[in-house]
Motif scaffolding. Structure first.
Motif, mmCIF file in Angstrom:
data_model
loop_
_atom_site.group_PDB
_atom_site.id
_atom_site.type_symbol
_atom_site.label_atom_id
_atom_site.label_comp_id
_atom_site.label_asym_id
_atom_site.label_seq_id
_atom_site.Cartn_x
_atom_site.Cartn_y
_atom_site.Cartn_z
ATOM 1 N N TYR A 15 0.817 -1.221 0.000
ATOM 2 C CA TYR A 15 0.000 0.000 0.000
ATOM 3 C C TYR A 15 0.850 1.270 0.000
ATOM 4 C CZ TYR A 15 -4.130 -2.870 0.841
ATOM 5 O OH TYR A 15 -5.128 -3.800 0.722
ATOM 6 N N LYS A 16 2.066 1.174 -0.536
ATOM 7 C CA LYS A 16 2.916 2.339 -0.712
ATOM 8 C C LYS A 16 3.475 2.331 -2.127
ATOM 9 C CE LYS A 16 4.399 2.535 4.142
ATOM 10 N NZ LYS A 16 5.566 2.513 5.071
ATOM 11 N N PRO A 17 3.804 3.515 -2.689
ATOM 12 C CA PRO A 17 4.386 3.542 -4.034
ATOM 13 C C PRO A 17 5.615 2.651 -4.121
ATOM 14 C CG PRO A 17 3.799 5.763 -3.336
ATOM 15 C CD PRO A 17 3.617 4.874 -2.134
ATOM 16 N N ALA A 18 5.738 1.961 -5.239
ATOM 17 C CA ALA A 18 6.803 0.963 -5.370
ATOM 18 C C ALA A 18 8.151 1.572 -5.746
ATOM 19 C CB ALA A 18 6.401 -0.078 -6.414
ATOM 20 N N ASP A 19 8.201 2.855 -6.079
ATOM 21 C CA ASP A 19 9.484 3.482 -6.409
ATOM 22 C C ASP A 19 9.413 4.971 -6.098
ATOM 23 O OD1 ASP A 19 8.555 5.038 -8.770
ATOM 24 O OD2 ASP A 19 8.348 3.095 -9.729
ATOM 25 N N ASN A 20 10.513 5.663 -6.295
ATOM 26 C CA ASN A 20 10.594 7.102 -6.049
ATOM 27 C C ASN A 20 10.758 7.879 -7.350
ATOM 28 O OD1 ASN A 20 10.424 7.068 -3.162
ATOM 29 N ND2 ASN A 20 12.529 6.262 -3.136
ATOM 30 N N GLY A 21 10.268 7.324 -8.426
ATOM 31 C CA GLY A 21 10.429 7.962 -9.728
ATOM 32 C C GLY A 21 9.629 9.245 -9.860
ATOM 33 N N TYR A 22 9.816 9.899 -11.012
ATOM 34 C CA TYR A 22 9.194 11.186 -11.286
ATOM 35 C C TYR A 22 8.758 11.191 -12.748
ATOM 36 C CZ TYR A 22 14.058 11.644 -12.741
ATOM 37 O OH TYR A 22 15.283 11.410 -13.307
ATOM 38 N N TYR A 23 8.219 12.303 -13.215
ATOM 39 C CA TYR A 23 7.670 12.387 -14.568
ATOM 40 C C TYR A 23 8.731 12.068 -15.625
ATOM 41 C CZ TYR A 23 5.188 14.332 -18.613
ATOM 42 O OH TYR A 23 4.574 14.502 -19.833
ATOM 43 N N TRP A 24 8.467 11.025 -16.394
ATOM 44 C CA TRP A 24 9.362 10.550 -17.452
ATOM 45 C C TRP A 24 10.734 10.180 -16.901
ATOM 46 C CZ3 TRP A 24 9.354 12.147 -23.211
ATOM 47 C CH2 TRP A 24 8.066 12.055 -23.740
ATOM 48 N N SER A 25 10.808 9.724 -15.672
ATOM 49 C CA SER A 25 12.099 9.317 -15.127
ATOM 50 C C SER A 25 12.559 8.027 -15.796
ATOM 51 C CB SER A 25 11.997 9.121 -13.611
ATOM 52 O OG SER A 25 11.113 8.052 -13.302
ATOM 53 N N PRO A 26 13.870 7.793 -15.869
ATOM 54 C CA PRO A 26 14.365 6.527 -16.414
ATOM 55 C C PRO A 26 13.785 5.364 -15.623
ATOM 56 C CG PRO A 26 16.162 8.095 -16.143
ATOM 57 C CD PRO A 26 14.964 8.693 -15.463
ATOM 58 N N LEU A 27 13.474 4.298 -16.325
ATOM 59 C CA LEU A 27 12.791 3.165 -15.696
ATOM 60 C C LEU A 27 13.789 2.259 -14.986
ATOM 61 C CD1 LEU A 27 10.298 2.211 -18.551
ATOM 62 C CD2 LEU A 27 9.883 3.694 -16.573
ATOM 63 N N SER A 28 13.407 1.810 -13.804
ATOM 64 C CA SER A 28 14.202 0.799 -13.112
ATOM 65 C C SER A 28 14.086 -0.525 -13.855
ATOM 66 C CB SER A 28 13.688 0.633 -11.680
ATOM 67 O OG SER A 28 12.378 0.062 -11.693
ATOM 68 N N SER A 29 14.923 -1.472 -13.483
ATOM 69 C CA SER A 29 14.865 -2.778 -14.146
ATOM 70 C C SER A 29 13.512 -3.438 -13.902
ATOM 71 C CB SER A 29 15.997 -3.676 -13.643
ATOM 72 O OG SER A 29 15.936 -3.837 -12.232
ATOM 73 N N THR A 30 12.973 -3.289 -12.687
ATOM 74 C CA THR A 30 11.662 -3.876 -12.394
ATOM 75 C C THR A 30 10.578 -3.215 -13.226
ATOM 76 O OG1 THR A 30 12.278 -4.451 -10.132
ATOM 77 C CG2 THR A 30 9.930 -4.246 -10.594
ATOM 78 N N ALA A 31 10.581 -1.873 -13.279
ATOM 79 C CA ALA A 31 9.568 -1.156 -14.053
ATOM 80 C C ALA A 31 9.692 -1.471 -15.537
ATOM 81 C CB ALA A 31 9.700 0.343 -13.821
ATOM 82 N N SER A 32 10.921 -1.561 -16.047
ATOM 83 C CA SER A 32 11.115 -1.891 -17.458
ATOM 84 C C SER A 32 10.550 -3.267 -17.770
ATOM 85 C CB SER A 32 12.604 -1.840 -17.804
ATOM 86 O OG SER A 32 13.128 -0.540 -17.647
ATOM 87 N N SER A 33 10.862 -4.238 -16.920
ATOM 88 C CA SER A 33 10.360 -5.591 -17.136
ATOM 89 C C SER A 33 8.836 -5.633 -17.055
ATOM 90 C CB SER A 33 10.975 -6.531 -16.102
ATOM 91 O OG SER A 33 10.455 -7.837 -16.228
ATOM 92 N N PHE A 34 8.284 -4.917 -16.076
ATOM 93 C CA PHE A 34 6.836 -4.877 -15.902
ATOM 94 C C PHE A 34 6.154 -4.263 -17.116
ATOM 95 C CE2 PHE A 34 3.467 -1.830 -14.790
ATOM 96 C CZ PHE A 34 2.433 -2.719 -14.502
ATOM 97 N N LEU A 35 6.601 -3.069 -17.535
ATOM 98 C CA LEU A 35 5.952 -2.388 -18.653
ATOM 99 C C LEU A 35 6.135 -3.152 -19.953
ATOM 100 C CD1 LEU A 35 6.745 1.367 -17.920
ATOM 101 C CD2 LEU A 35 4.526 0.223 -17.783
#
Length: 428
Positions: free
Chosen positions: A135-155
């Protein structure tokens, strides 16, 4: 294999024998926007063609003394996806009362509206959601921030799954909030866009779970962070030409279309923003609209005309909706509003070129679910089933509001997201 062919019993059996599908899943939305699903083993494909009896009372669509409805899968919606069940054929179901379409079923309502618009619309969706962990955001990214490996794999997994299922995805990126993302499917017809949103949600949920995460389309899951909207990019076509924009300029018809959207925005809010939590998103400071205004390239207004390198980009962006409710009803109401503006040659007010949050004298969107319910009697849904659906939804939403008020025990906050909301809406 064409979709129509794929739905023939013999062709379905071939899918099973080849191992292309292990399960069939039939899904649909109730008036409240919740997705319902029935799963069948693929060894019994002939069971699809006759449909299934369903409890209309539990869906809020029938009385308890006459509650039997039938769900019949629409063969044109067959999509093959990889789900936790394995290879799954997903179909959207239509609801029937006896042998006739159920008039209050939202998919029938949108189909009826689209057939009578007088133009051919295309709908582009901006689908925003949060990836979460505990129930908390999974990362500390921002608008158009480079994607983490997890986010890249997910998307990548989401995009590939949707593309393989026949739903084109234009792009995806990290949104403003930490853990917040946006998917932009290719423009589609209204019915196809609404159907696609149901599948997008399922795929996003499944892929998030594969990474040990959760995804929520809740309009405002976190106090103090940006909300998640469902911006609609609308265009209207006759004889192959976009009648709203020509040579980078809004046409007179485009102005009338915008005027219709604005004229009916408040009355349609219950259909575009149908939960208590929806109105926690509609506050100043987070690029969500709070005033009934329009402008070119202005993200503080309700209706925005995106600016491209040669002027207006070709679509009108309606920024009020979110994904928490019934997308078929939302699209039916919004397109009907634009069509009303066209039919009556309405004129919009002058465009707003300033920060609308700082202006006085403009009409405001509803501030609460209760206010939206009180205005919904004038929503732009057709007579008959559309009006009946509004009546059912208003009654349901007033009960929802009373439950919320009872749970808080005090005057509800316009900004604080409560535990009651998280329990009710987080998994929408």
């Amino acid at each position: 294999m064409r979709v129509a062919e794929a739905f023939e019993p013999e062709a379905l059996e071939r899918l099973v024998l080849r191992g292309d599908v292990r399960y069939f899943s039939v899904i649909f939305q109730d008036l409240d926007g919740r997705i319902h699903e029935r799963v069948l083993k693929a060894k019994n494909p002939e069971a699809l063609t006759g449909g299934f009896r369903v409890d209309g009372y539990s869906l809020g669509l029938a009385s308890i003394e006459d509650s039997d409805l039938t769900v019949i899968p629409d063969p044109s919606t067959l999509r093959l996806v990889n789900s936790p069940l394995g290879r799954t054929a997903i179909l959207i179901g239509d609801l029937y009362y006896g042998s006739k379409p159920l008039p209050t079923y939202s998919r029938h309502i949108l189909r009826e509206v689209a057939e009578k618009l007088g133009f051919d619309p295309l709908v582009g969706l901006e689908v925003e959601f949060y990836l979460t962990s505990g129930y908390k955001p999974a990362d500390n990214g921002y608008y158009w921030s480079p994607l983490s490996s997890t986010a890249s794999s997910f998307l990548a997994g989401v995009i590939e799954e949707l593309e393989n299922a026949g739903i084109g995805v234009h792009s995806a990126h990290h949104e403003v909030g930490p853990g917040q993302y946006e998917l932009l499917p290719e423009p589609m017809s209204p019915l196809a866009a609404a159907d696609a949103l149901l599948l997008i949600k399922k795929v996003v949920w499944h892929k998030a779970a594969q990474h040990g995460l959760s995804a929520t389309f809740m309009p405002k899951p976190f106090t103090g962070l940006p909300g998640s909207g469902l911006h609609l990019h609308l265009s209207a076509h006759r004889n192959g030409s976009n009648i709203l924009v020509e040579d980078g300029q809004l046409t007179e018809q485009g102005l009338s279309f915008i005027a219709g959207l604005l004229a009916h925005a408040r009355a349609n809010a219950l259909l575009t923003n149908p939960t208590v939590n929806s109105y926690k998103r509609l506050i100043p400071g987070f690029e969500a609209p709070v005033l009934v205004a329009w402008g070119v390239g202005n993200r503080s207004v309700l209706v925005r005309v995106p600016r491209g390198p040669r002027g207006a980009s070709g679509t009108v962006e309606y920024r009020l909706p979110d994904s928490s409710g019934n997308v078929y009803l939302a699209l039916a109401a919004v397109l009907s509003a634009g069509a009303d503006g066209l039919s009556r040659s309405l004129k919009p007010p002058p465009p707003c070129s300033e920060n609308a949050y700082k202006l006085a004298g403009l009409e405001a969107v509803p501030r609460t679910l209760h206010e939206a319910a009180s205005l919904a009697g004038s929503a732009t849904l057709p007579e008959g089933g559309g009006r009946e659906a509004i009546g059912l939804l208003v009654a349901s939403k007033l009960e929802e509001w009373e439950s919320y008020i009872s749970s808080t025990g005090a005057t509800p906050s316009q900004t604080e997201v409560t535990e009651w909301e998280l329990k009710r809406y987080f998994d929408r």
